[in-house]
Enzyme design. Sequence first.
Site, PDB file in Angstrom:
ATOM      1  N   VAL A  44       6.678  -4.781   1.393  1.00 53.65           N
ATOM      2  CA  VAL A  44       5.754  -4.295   0.368  1.00 53.65           C
ATOM      3  C   VAL A  44       4.494  -5.161   0.347  1.00 53.65           C
ATOM      4  O   VAL A  44       3.367  -4.646   0.266  1.00 53.65           O
ATOM      5  CB  VAL A  44       6.434  -4.268  -1.014  1.00 53.65           C
ATOM      6  CG1 VAL A  44       5.427  -3.906  -2.101  1.00 53.65           C
ATOM      7  CG2 VAL A  44       7.584  -3.262  -1.024  1.00 53.65           C
ATOM      8  N   CYS A  45       4.671  -6.466   0.448  1.00 60.12           N
ATOM      9  CA  CYS A  45       3.523  -7.367   0.392  1.00 60.12           C
ATOM     10  C   CYS A  45       2.630  -7.214   1.617  1.00 60.12           C
ATOM     11  O   CYS A  45       1.406  -7.403   1.532  1.00 60.12           O
ATOM     12  CB  CYS A  45       4.001  -8.812   0.256  1.00 60.12           C
ATOM     13  SG  CYS A  45       4.897  -9.112  -1.281  1.00 60.12           S
ATOM     14  N   THR A  46       3.209  -6.858   2.755  1.00 62.58           N
ATOM     15  CA  THR A  46       2.401  -6.594   3.949  1.00 62.58           C
ATOM     16  C   THR A  46       1.431  -5.448   3.688  1.00 62.58           C
ATOM     17  O   THR A  46       0.246  -5.525   4.041  1.00 62.58           O
ATOM     18  CB  THR A  46       3.314  -6.281   5.148  1.00 62.58           C
ATOM     19  OG1 THR A  46       4.108  -7.437   5.447  1.00 62.58           O
ATOM     20  CG2 THR A  46       2.512  -5.888   6.382  1.00 62.58           C
TER      21      THR A  46
END
Length: 213
Positions: A44-46
């Site tokens: 998700v953070c990517t």
Amino acid sequence: MSLRLGDTAPDFEQDSSIGPIRFHDWLGQSWGVLFSHPADFTPVCTTELGLTAKLADEFAKRNVKTIALSVDSAESHQGWIKDINETQAANVGFPILADGNRKVAELYDMIHPNASTTVTVRSLFVIDPAKKVRLIITYPASTGRNFDEVLRVIDSLQLTDNHQVATPGNWKPGDDVVIVPSLKDEEVIRQKFPKGYTTLRPYLRMTPQPDRK
């Protein structure tokens, strides 16, 4: 103690993907968005960092600098940035803090034991040029951040800092705004809002956004 709105954003010096950063000096007279991630190479953070990179021009138009944080090393960040750029068709140009000693995470209360005792939760802070915290949002690990909303709040904060207005629910730039209830002198109101205003109730007066032609 947790940070609250209006508190001074703690200063710090920490390593990053672009080298050591002293936060207040790096921020200068800009607004800032500081947002944390549990670890490098998380899915998700990517996507979030790729989106932030793609929105670089939008942040720049608003005089906003973005800076991410992860507890992994600056060397690890370089590998992650390569993945972000390749998978998200992006070009990450903002720094990622390497907070291995959790110094920044502790200053900003980014470690919540109910979620994890070792890694940061996904918090986001908007900080103004006076280094005051103006927005705090903490997301669950499963839900990606809405950066359209972050930009919308920054637009609202910058507008309401310069005019005696507030923004109503679901406001978007260009929509009508609310004249603050503390402004009561009708002559002053007419001078400040020459486009006119509509009184729905004595405490609810709508006017076109004052900085739009």
